[in-house]
Motif scaffolding. Structure first.
Motif, PDB file in Angstrom:
ATOM      1  N   ARG A 143      50.485 118.980  83.597  1.00 13.73           N
ATOM      2  CA  ARG A 143      50.376 117.736  82.827  1.00 13.73           C
ATOM      3  C   ARG A 143      51.280 116.701  83.485  1.00 13.73           C
ATOM      4  O   ARG A 143      52.097 117.043  84.321  1.00 13.73           O
ATOM      5  N   GLU A 144      51.138 115.460  83.062  1.00 15.82           N
ATOM      6  CA  GLU A 144      51.941 114.395  83.675  1.00 15.82           C
ATOM      7  C   GLU A 144      53.434 114.616  83.454  1.00 15.82           C
ATOM      8  O   GLU A 144      54.256 114.137  84.238  1.00 15.82           O
ATOM      9  N   SER A 146      54.875 117.615  83.424  1.00 19.57           N
ATOM     10  CA  SER A 146      55.318 118.877  84.038  1.00 19.57           C
ATOM     11  C   SER A 146      56.448 118.570  85.017  1.00 19.57           C
ATOM     12  O   SER A 146      56.477 117.490  85.620  1.00 19.57           O
ATOM     13  N   ASN A 244      47.114 112.035  85.915  1.00 18.50           N
ATOM     14  CA  ASN A 244      46.530 113.151  86.653  1.00 18.50           C
ATOM     15  C   ASN A 244      45.031 112.942  86.808  1.00 18.50           C
ATOM     16  O   ASN A 244      44.378 112.445  85.888  1.00 18.50           O
ATOM     17  N   ASP A 287      45.463 119.117  84.365  1.00 20.67           N
ATOM     18  CA  ASP A 287      45.060 118.694  83.029  1.00 20.67           C
ATOM     19  C   ASP A 287      44.890 117.163  83.089  1.00 20.67           C
ATOM     20  O   ASP A 287      45.881 116.426  83.209  1.00 20.67           O
ATOM     21  N   THR A 289      43.564 115.247  80.723  1.00 17.94           N
ATOM     22  CA  THR A 289      43.269 114.758  79.367  1.00 17.94           C
ATOM     23  C   THR A 289      43.654 113.280  79.195  1.00 17.94           C
ATOM     24  O   THR A 289      42.910 112.501  78.577  1.00 17.94           O
ATOM     25  N   LYS A 290      44.803 112.891  79.764  1.00 14.25           N
ATOM     26  CA  LYS A 290      45.280 111.514  79.567  1.00 14.25           C
ATOM     27  C   LYS A 290      44.293 110.509  80.182  1.00 14.25           C
ATOM     28  O   LYS A 290      43.947 109.507  79.553  1.00 14.25           O
TER      29      LYS A 290
END
Ligand code: NAD
Ligand code: DAU
Length: 340
Positions: A143-144, A146, A244, A287, A289-290
């Motif tokens: 994820r961003e 991470s 991402n 991921d 998602t964002k």
């Protein structure tokens, strides 16, 4: 009607940069592109065939570490925004010789940021990579937020550049943002990277060198889906943010190579397991998602048809491949496995 704007696109003669220039000339009629590329071994004007005569595209051969040149271009062309694709991009080369990676990826990015600030460029988009997050175990995804844990000289230099972008936002209030994409595939990719390398070797009935046990996992995205994401982030992303970019196509290298062999009708006996890449990251998974939820981006190319089109593209462009795989390329391959 959208107001005309001028973008400085760096590294636009490389794989993703050239695909992006092509995409943007088509998708954004009001944009003019100044394309700054040093034409290193990876830069190739043939990647821009058909774009070089376009009045909305100006190609400049030059180095992003050259602050006078960058400043001159920003001023002369009244550049509104910068999208920085230029980089030394190959992990194996960064293991053999990391200095140019720091020069281009770190110093080059700093040069662009400094010049952008001085020229009051409106927006700066840094094209980064999922490799800055390091390696994953069998589960989970990046994820961003991470942790940044680069493992190769290449990813360390990209992480350093990301930190500089963040620092310019924080310290100078600059409008800048970052994309971190997973592995791209598609046309015009230099055949040192796994997919075009395997296609090239298979078409010539040469061994396909799989590092280690071939079970390392990469998360593949078609380059055009990446280009669409970059443009969406440039236009709609929030300053200071990281996005991402990934299409959810995790595959082991062995699976990818088998798919390529099937498409080409070649036997699996061509696969040769060779010494592993030192420090080889085991698994990447993004991921996104964002990017999906905030900016509405969706990948359009599914992996199976994307690979089929990509194999067909390289088979249709044997001259492009053959011209590259001589000279410097041969020298590089002679040294690649030394010391492994
Ligand atoms: P590439 O190696 O194919 O192209 C890089 C381009 O940058 C070349 O045209 C080269 O001539 C140019 N360049 C190199 N040093 C330069 C310098 N000092 N000044 C000006 N130009 C210079 O790379 P790519 O695969 O197209 O990657 C583009 C960007 O995307 C890189 O920043 C890379 O880190 C990032 N990225 C790549 C992938 C991938 O799968 N290929 C995935 C995520 C992010
Ligand atoms: O994840 C994004 C990154 O993807 C980008 O930031 C880099 O610029 C880009 O080069 C790419 O890095 P990788 O190291 O993942 O890509 P590469 O094509 O070199 O290798 C993909 C996988 O295939 C990796 O696990 C190593 C393996 N491999 C590679 C080559 C060249 C082999 O098994 N044999 C090979 O000959």
């Amino acid at each position: 009607m959208t107001a005309p704007q001028t973008l400085l696109v760096t590294g636009g003669a490389g794989f993703i940069g050239a695909n992006f220039v092509r995409y943007l000339l088509d998708a954004a009629p009001s944009v003019r592109i100044v394309n700054l590329d040093a034409l290193t071994y990876a830069g190739n004007l043939a990647n821009l065939a058909g774009c070089l005569d376009d009045p909305r595209h100006v190609f400049v051969r030059g180095n992003i570490t050259n602050s006078e040149l960058v400043g001159y271009l920003l001023q002369t062309f009244e550049v509104d925004g910068i999208i920085n694709f230029a980089a030394e991009s190959h992990v194996d080369r960064s293991i053999l010789g990391p200095v140019t990676f720091v020069e281009t990826n770190v110093k080059g990015t700093l040069t662009l940021l400094t010049a952008a600030r001085e020229a009051r460029v409106r927006r700066f988009l840094q094209i980064s990579t999922d490799e800055v997050y390091g390696s994953l175990g069998p589960t989970g995804s990046f994820r961003e937020d991470s942790p940044i844990r680069p493992n190769s000289p290449y990813s360390a230099s990209k992480a350093a550049a990301d930190h500089l972008v963040r620092a310019f936002v924080h310290t100078h209030g600059m409008d800048a943002l970052i994309t971190r994409s997973s592995n791209n595939y598609g046309p015009w990719q230099f055949p040192e990277k796994m997919i075009p390398l395997m296609i090239h070797n298979a078409r010539c009935d040469r061994p396909l060198p799989l590092y280690g046990d071939g079970r390392n996992v990469r998360d593949w995205i078609h380059v055009l889906d990446h280009c669409r994401a970059v443009w969406q982030v440039y236009r709609k992303g929030r300053s200071g943010e990281v996005y991402n970019v990934g299409a959810g196509n995790e595959r082991t290298n062995l699976e990818v190579v088998r798919t390529i062999l099937r498409r080409l009708g070649k036997p699996e006996s061509l696969i040769q397991f060779v010494a592993d890449r030192p420090g080889h990251d085991r698994r990447y998974a993004i991921d996104a998602t964002k990017l999906r939820s905030e900016l509405g981006w969706r990948p359009r190319v599914d992996f199976e048809s994307g690979i089929a089109q990509t194999v067909a593209w390289y088979l249709d462009h044997p001259d492009w491949l053959d011209k590259i795989v001589s000279g410097e390329y041969r020298k590089y391959y002679r040294t690649l496995y030394e010391g492994r």
